[in-house]
Design a protein around this motif. Structure first.
Motif, PDB file in Angstrom:
ATOM      1  N   CYS A 335      31.792  16.343  48.823  1.00  0.00           N
ATOM      2  CA  CYS A 335      33.231  16.190  49.065  1.00  0.00           C
ATOM      3  C   CYS A 335      33.768  14.824  48.651  1.00  0.00           C
ATOM      4  N   SER A 336      33.009  13.793  48.900  1.00  0.00           N
ATOM      5  CA  SER A 336      33.511  12.440  48.628  1.00  0.00           C
ATOM      6  C   SER A 336      33.693  12.173  47.139  1.00  0.00           C
ATOM      7  N   ASN A 337      33.094  13.010  46.297  1.00  0.00           N
ATOM      8  CA  ASN A 337      33.180  12.813  44.848  1.00  0.00           C
ATOM      9  C   ASN A 337      34.150  13.765  44.174  1.00  0.00           C
ATOM     10  N   LEU A 338      34.678  14.734  44.920  1.00  0.00           N
ATOM     11  CA  LEU A 338      35.517  15.766  44.315  1.00  0.00           C
ATOM     12  C   LEU A 338      36.880  15.218  43.896  1.00  0.00           C
ATOM     13  N   THR A 339      37.313  15.610  42.704  1.00  0.00           N
ATOM     14  CA  THR A 339      38.679  15.348  42.259  1.00  0.00           C
ATOM     15  C   THR A 339      39.499  16.641  42.221  1.00  0.00           C
ATOM     16  N   SER A 340      38.821  17.798  42.269  1.00  0.00           N
ATOM     17  CA  SER A 340      39.520  19.087  42.249  1.00  0.00           C
ATOM     18  C   SER A 340      38.810  20.061  43.178  1.00  0.00           C
ATOM     19  N   LEU A 341      39.592  20.727  44.045  1.00  0.00           N
ATOM     20  CA  LEU A 341      39.043  21.691  44.999  1.00  0.00           C
ATOM     21  C   LEU A 341      39.983  22.897  45.045  1.00  0.00           C
ATOM     22  N   ASN A 342      39.417  24.071  44.781  1.00  0.00           N
ATOM     23  CA  ASN A 342      40.210  25.301  44.732  1.00  0.00           C
ATOM     24  C   ASN A 342      39.742  26.243  45.837  1.00  0.00           C
ATOM     25  N   PHE A 343      40.548  26.361  46.882  1.00  0.00           N
ATOM     26  CA  PHE A 343      40.294  27.289  47.983  1.00  0.00           C
ATOM     27  C   PHE A 343      41.296  28.459  47.966  1.00  0.00           C
ATOM     28  N   SER A 344      41.820  28.791  46.784  1.00  0.00           N
ATOM     29  CA  SER A 344      42.885  29.790  46.719  1.00  0.00           C
ATOM     30  C   SER A 344      42.396  31.217  46.952  1.00  0.00           C
ATOM     31  N   TYR A 345      41.084  31.403  47.098  1.00  0.00           N
ATOM     32  CA  TYR A 345      40.536  32.709  47.491  1.00  0.00           C
ATOM     33  C   TYR A 345      39.844  32.646  48.855  1.00  0.00           C
ATOM     34  N   ALA A 346      39.835  31.493  49.472  1.00  0.00           N
ATOM     35  CA  ALA A 346      39.079  31.285  50.707  1.00  0.00           C
ATOM     36  C   ALA A 346      39.995  31.416  51.921  1.00  0.00           C
ATOM     37  N   ASN A 347      39.795  32.450  52.693  1.00  0.00           N
ATOM     38  CA  ASN A 347      40.599  32.663  53.906  1.00  0.00           C
ATOM     39  C   ASN A 347      40.003  31.832  55.038  1.00  0.00           C
ATOM     40  N   ILE A 348      40.389  30.558  55.078  1.00  0.00           N
ATOM     41  CA  ILE A 348      39.882  29.653  56.107  1.00  0.00           C
ATOM     42  C   ILE A 348      41.071  29.089  56.876  1.00  0.00           C
ATOM     43  N   ASP A 349      40.811  28.592  58.086  1.00  0.00           N
ATOM     44  CA  ASP A 349      41.886  28.029  58.897  1.00  0.00           C
ATOM     45  C   ASP A 349      41.803  26.504  58.899  1.00  0.00           C
ATOM     46  N   ALA A 350      42.716  25.880  59.616  1.00  0.00           N
ATOM     47  CA  ALA A 350      42.807  24.423  59.619  1.00  0.00           C
ATOM     48  C   ALA A 350      41.538  23.775  60.160  1.00  0.00           C
ATOM     49  N   GLU A 351      40.959  24.358  61.215  1.00  0.00           N
ATOM     50  CA  GLU A 351      39.771  23.757  61.820  1.00  0.00           C
ATOM     51  C   GLU A 351      38.587  23.795  60.872  1.00  0.00           C
ATOM     52  N   GLN A 352      38.496  24.837  60.053  1.00  0.00           N
ATOM     53  CA  GLN A 352      37.409  24.921  59.077  1.00  0.00           C
ATOM     54  C   GLN A 352      37.657  23.990  57.891  1.00  0.00           C
ATOM     55  N   LEU A 353      38.924  23.717  57.598  1.00  0.00           N
ATOM     56  CA  LEU A 353      39.245  22.839  56.473  1.00  0.00           C
ATOM     57  C   LEU A 353      39.043  21.370  56.810  1.00  0.00           C
ATOM     58  N   LYS A 354      39.362  20.980  58.030  1.00  0.00           N
ATOM     59  CA  LYS A 354      39.417  19.551  58.379  1.00  0.00           C
ATOM     60  C   LYS A 354      38.134  18.782  58.080  1.00  0.00           C
ATOM     61  N   ILE A 357      38.119  18.372  54.145  1.00  0.00           N
ATOM     62  CA  ILE A 357      39.170  17.592  53.512  1.00  0.00           C
ATOM     63  C   ILE A 357      39.160  16.137  53.982  1.00  0.00           C
ATOM     64  N   SER A 358      38.632  15.889  55.155  1.00  0.00           N
ATOM     65  CA  SER A 358      38.616  14.511  55.672  1.00  0.00           C
ATOM     66  C   SER A 358      37.722  13.600  54.842  1.00  0.00           C
ATOM     67  N   ASN A 359      36.858  14.174  54.000  1.00  0.00           N
ATOM     68  CA  ASN A 359      35.985  13.382  53.135  1.00  0.00           C
ATOM     69  C   ASN A 359      36.422  13.387  51.676  1.00  0.00           C
ATOM     70  N   CYS A 360      37.528  14.069  51.372  1.00  0.00           N
ATOM     71  CA  CYS A 360      37.948  14.216  49.973  1.00  0.00           C
ATOM     72  C   CYS A 360      38.964  13.139  49.595  1.00  0.00           C
ATOM     73  N   HIS A 361      38.545  11.901  49.626  1.00  0.00           N
ATOM     74  CA  HIS A 361      39.458  10.789  49.392  1.00  0.00           C
ATOM     75  C   HIS A 361      39.854  10.660  47.915  1.00  0.00           C
ATOM     76  N   LYS A 362      39.055  11.232  47.002  1.00  0.00           N
ATOM     77  CA  LYS A 362      39.354  11.135  45.578  1.00  0.00           C
ATOM     78  C   LYS A 362      40.103  12.351  45.044  1.00  0.00           C
ATOM     79  N   LEU A 363      40.410  13.289  45.905  1.00  0.00           N
ATOM     80  CA  LEU A 363      40.964  14.562  45.463  1.00  0.00           C
ATOM     81  C   LEU A 363      42.309  14.375  44.761  1.00  0.00           C
ATOM     82  N   GLN A 364      42.426  14.985  43.578  1.00  0.00           N
ATOM     83  CA  GLN A 364      43.663  14.925  42.816  1.00  0.00           C
ATOM     84  C   GLN A 364      44.315  16.296  42.648  1.00  0.00           C
ATOM     85  N   VAL A 365      43.516  17.364  42.696  1.00  0.00           N
ATOM     86  CA  VAL A 365      44.028  18.727  42.546  1.00  0.00           C
ATOM     87  C   VAL A 365      43.509  19.566  43.701  1.00  0.00           C
ATOM     88  N   PHE A 366      44.423  20.240  44.415  1.00  0.00           N
ATOM     89  CA  PHE A 366      44.028  21.061  45.561  1.00  0.00           C
ATOM     90  C   PHE A 366      44.829  22.353  45.557  1.00  0.00           C
TER      91      PHE A 366
END
Length: 619
Positions: A335-354, A357-366
């Motif tokens: 996660c800490s190295n990701l610049t792009s993360l695609n969850f557009s098919y993943a039926n997850i809730d906020a608690e599962q995302l947190k 995403i809390s480690n995705c400091h380099k993320l540019q595309v979501f």
């Protein structure tokens, strides 16, 4: 609706700025030498072909022009520049396959190695266009085979591609390296099998959001034996099972493989086996991200965490087609190295995302589903300070559904992700205040697409139309080139767009406007407008006529379920002979009805096409 869009631009400012003066000096020098030589009788000082010298220099200069628009501008300077620009163009982009014929294109550009070709308009993605409308690749494939034996790359979008077309590509170009098919249809696994078996130099095979027919052919096993040159293999849209053992062998013998996106028939256990054979991957589509079957009580599952940790170069992660959230901790190490993360098919809730995403400091595309709710978007805003692109898709696209994201999530993103440049946001409710806040907090926005799914929805707090919100976007976001509007909108919103949207190139409108004046504001006020898509709006013939001065500068205009008449469309066709005016009838609609269900207009050097189906009338 979910498409990746990427553009590369390289610049050499120093060379581009100096080139005009260099050309002027060379041209004067050639003329002076020629004059001196003729007067003194010394042939060694003559320049017998000054135009050729100029063109040789110009050819070297134009090699540094990589932008399509810069090249187009250069070709308009004079006949010499027009000729040399064509000779030096190795990558050809055609935004509408009917705008020019294959023969005309190949006759002008004789050194092309890469072709980008687009077919149907974007509204075809929403089932607003009959599937057999056209955009056939076959005439292009045959022309390419004759003109460019050295062709290396073909990128097609919304084209109809047959198995025979794929065979033509494979058999005609011995050095063929890249094939990218985005939102294409008409071909199957048999065609893929022929293609991959004959393309020994293949580096890229990307099948993105395309419809692939299951011919029960094992195409994966048809890749040639021996070390593969593959750098990218994307087939997540292929809905049929694949031969996993053959895929595993292919990955193992592809040391240059960087991008791999798997379909939903690849389990997480199989994903593990591929990852340990390809730790060099930078882009990974995970497949289903669930096991094929529940493991037995004594069975030990693979160490997925270790497999992901070993992929130290991984920067882009997608897939999760049939996700079991219990497996999500496996991706924590990357996660800490990701610049792009695609969850557009993943039926997850906020608690599962947190925790992710809390480690995705380099993320540019979501990209994500709205199942994460406003709370999930708040978590994104708190961490992803480098975010450039956000897309939020609906898990339930019905108009009367309960929307889990709202103005709360949008406001949080605007406050936390101030480097945002592009947003697509599906929701059921939105306020002017939240949109205005985004216009002020994210002034670098280039793309703003807000899709309020319920028709004619006003600001739920004030009851006002959404005019002021979209007005703020075009006023405050000076770089805006693409805009999609929705909700309750009056002509005032279009007045804002016409007055301030001077760089807008693509505008999408649905269920909006009061009268013809709305469209008139846009057509008369947006000089850069290239693509205009309108559905279910009250614009009629008078609005259509207001754009006569601009249609030759546009790539296309699409209007469906508006207030157009056949006579009004006919007037446009008579006034502009280089404009193709297509009236597309729906099932059960009579050909002589005066009302027009769908209008599709586009500029063309060739005039009306010859492959129009019966439900299309070209005026």
């Amino acid at each position: 609706m979910r498409h990746n869009r990427a553009e590369r631009m390289s610049e050499d400012d120093e060379r581009q700025q100096s080139s005009p003066s260099d050309l002027e000096f060379t041209s004067n020098k050639a003329r002076n030498c020629n004059a001196t030589g003729s007067g003194s009788g010394h042939p060694e000082f003559q320049s017998p072909f000054p135009d050729q010298v100029l063109e040789n220099v110009l050819e070297n200069v134009l090699h540094f022009l990589t932008s399509r628009r810069d090249r187009n501008a250069a070709s308009l300077v004079c006949k010499s520049w027009y000729r040399v620009e064509a000779l030096t163009r190795s990558e050809l982009f055609i935004g509408n396959c009917y705008a020019v014929s294959p023969d005309r294109a190949t006759a002008r550009f004789i050194r092309v190695r890469a072709l980008h070709l687009k077919g149907k308009p974007r509204f075809a993605d929403f089932n607003l266009m009959p599937p057999d409308w056209g955009a056939h690749f076959n005439p292009w494939a045959l022309a390419l085979a004759k003109a460019y034996p050295w062709l290396e790359k073909v990128y097609l979008k919304r084209m109809s591609v047959t198995d025979d077309d794929l065979a033509t590509l494979a058999e005609s170009f011995s050095g063929f390296k890249e094939l990218v098919l985005v939102c294409c249809d008409g071909f199957g696994t048999s065609g893929l099998a022929i293609f991959v078996s004959k393309c020994r130099q293949l580096r890229v095979l990307d099948l993105i959001e395309s419809e692939v027919t299951d011919d029960e052919t094992d195409w994966i096993s048809c890749f040639p034996e021996g070390e593969s040159h593959l750098e990218s293999l994307i087939f997540d849209c292929v809905e049929c099972p694949i031969n996993f053992e053959a895929l595993e062998r292919l990955v193992a013998r592809s040391p240059s493989l960087k991008k791999l996106r798997l379909n939903r028939h690849v389990s997480i256990g199989q994903l593990y086996r591929l990852m340990i054979r390809a730790p060099q991957l930078t882009h990974l589509g995970t497949g289903s991200f669930s096991p094929l079957e529940v493991a037995g009580q004594g069975d030990q599952e693979p160490d997925y965490v270790t497999a992901f940790a070993a992929c130290r170069s991984l920067v882009c992660l997608s897939g999760f087609r049939e996700i079991i959230p219990d497996y999500l901790p496996a991706i924590y190490p990357v996660c800490s190295n990701l610049t792009s993360l695609n969850f557009s098919y993943a039926n997850i809730d906020a608690e599962q995302l947190k925790p992710i995403i809390s480690n995705c400091h380099k993320l540019q595309v979501f990209w994500v589903l709205d199942s994460i709710c406003d709370e999930g978007l708040q978590a994104v805003a708190a961490t992803c300070k480098e975010l450039r692109e956000l897309r939020v898709f609906p898990i339930d696209a019905r108009e009367d559904s309960d929307g889990p994201v709202s103005e709360v999530g949008l406001q949080a993103i605007s406050e936390g992700c101030r480097k945002l440049q592009s947003i697509l946001y599906f929701c059921q409710r939105m306020t002017n205040a939240a949109v205005i806040a985004m216009s002020k907090n994210c002034p670098d926005l280039v793309v703003f697409r807000l899709c309020i799914m319920g028709r004619h929805r006003p600001d739920p707090v004030t009851g006002d139309p959404m005019d002021d919100g979209f007005g703020a976007i075009v006023m405050n976001c000076k770089k805006l080139t693409r805009l999609a509007v929705s909700g309750l909108l009056t002509d005032k919103a279009f007045d804002y767009i016409g007055r301030y949207g001077k760089l807008v190139r693509t505008l999408s409108v649905a269920f909006a406007g009061d009268s013809d004046m709305g469209l008139k504001y846009v057509l008369e006020g947006c000089p850069q407008l290239q693509k205009l898509e309108i559905r279910d709006s009250p614009f009629g013939d008078a609005a259509l006529r207001s754009g006569l001065h601009h249609y030759y500068n546009m790539r296309f205009l699409w209007m469906s379920s508006c207030s157009l008449t056949r006579q009004g469309c006919q007037e446009i066709a008579h006034a502009m002979d280089r404009l193709v005016v297509e009236v597309i009838r729906s099932i059960g609609e009579e050909e002589m009805d005066d009302s027009v269900g769908t209008l599709y207009m586009y500029r063309s050097l060739e005039g009306p096409r010859t492959d129009a189906p019966k439900f299309v009338t070209i005026l």
